[in-house]
Design an enzyme around this catalytic site. Sequence first.
Site, PDB file in Angstrom:
ATOM      1  N   THR A  67      -4.991 -29.451  24.250  1.00  0.00           N
ATOM      2  CA  THR A  67      -5.613 -29.347  25.738  1.00  0.00           C
ATOM      3  C   THR A  67      -6.077 -27.581  25.088  1.00  0.00           C
ATOM      4  O   THR A  67      -5.473 -27.375  23.813  1.00  0.00           O
ATOM      5  CB  THR A  67      -4.341 -28.724  26.203  1.00  0.00           C
ATOM      6  OG1 THR A  67      -3.169 -27.443  25.168  1.00  0.00           O
ATOM      7  CG2 THR A  67      -2.842 -29.609  26.134  1.00  0.00           C
ATOM      8  N   SER A 113      -5.595 -24.386  25.521  1.00  0.00           N
ATOM      9  CA  SER A 113      -5.034 -23.976  24.710  1.00  0.00           C
ATOM     10  C   SER A 113      -4.440 -23.454  23.506  1.00  0.00           C
ATOM     11  O   SER A 113      -4.639 -23.365  22.380  1.00  0.00           O
ATOM     12  CB  SER A 113      -4.316 -22.743  25.958  1.00  0.00           C
ATOM     13  OG  SER A 113      -3.055 -23.641  25.626  1.00  0.00           O
ATOM     14  N   CYS A 114      -3.505 -25.212  23.397  1.00  0.00           N
ATOM     15  CA  CYS A 114      -3.058 -24.831  21.855  1.00  0.00           C
ATOM     16  C   CYS A 114      -3.827 -25.148  20.987  1.00  0.00           C
ATOM     17  O   CYS A 114      -3.859 -24.975  19.856  1.00  0.00           O
ATOM     18  CB  CYS A 114      -2.130 -26.436  21.911  1.00  0.00           C
ATOM     19  SG  CYS A 114      -0.632 -26.537  23.136  1.00  0.00           S
ATOM     20  N   THR A 115      -5.025 -26.027  21.364  1.00  0.00           N
ATOM     21  CA  THR A 115      -6.603 -26.658  20.996  1.00  0.00           C
ATOM     22  C   THR A 115      -6.959 -24.813  19.915  1.00  0.00           C
ATOM     23  O   THR A 115      -7.298 -24.670  18.906  1.00  0.00           O
ATOM     24  CB  THR A 115      -7.359 -27.437  20.914  1.00  0.00           C
ATOM     25  OG1 THR A 115      -6.715 -28.230  21.241  1.00  0.00           O
ATOM     26  CG2 THR A 115      -8.489 -27.557  20.136  1.00  0.00           C
ATOM     27  N   GLY A 143      -4.284 -23.306  17.678  1.00  0.00           N
ATOM     28  CA  GLY A 143      -4.365 -24.492  16.429  1.00  0.00           C
ATOM     29  C   GLY A 143      -5.351 -24.146  15.505  1.00  0.00           C
ATOM     30  O   GLY A 143      -5.539 -24.387  14.376  1.00  0.00           O
TER      31      GLY A 143
END
Length: 72
Positions: free
Chosen positions: A41, A43-45, A48
């Site tokens: 996703t 924002s998660c990417t 990360g």
Amino acid sequence: MLNVGDKAPSFTGIIQDGSEVKLSDYRGKKLIIFFYPADNTPSCTAEGCNLRDNYKVLQKRGYEILGVSPDS
């Protein structure tokens, strides 16, 4: 809900190679626990990638990182 600086509750989980990991494995170490709801996703990417890009700096400062997700 945890806040910055709170102590994490005890936990046990399974990591990508299928082995077990416990919070107690990191006792006495600095640990960043990164929670994300789903793989790939935006924002998660971004979060990360930020951790990945700064991983060597964080390691030099004594940090280890665990990513936690309900996704596979």
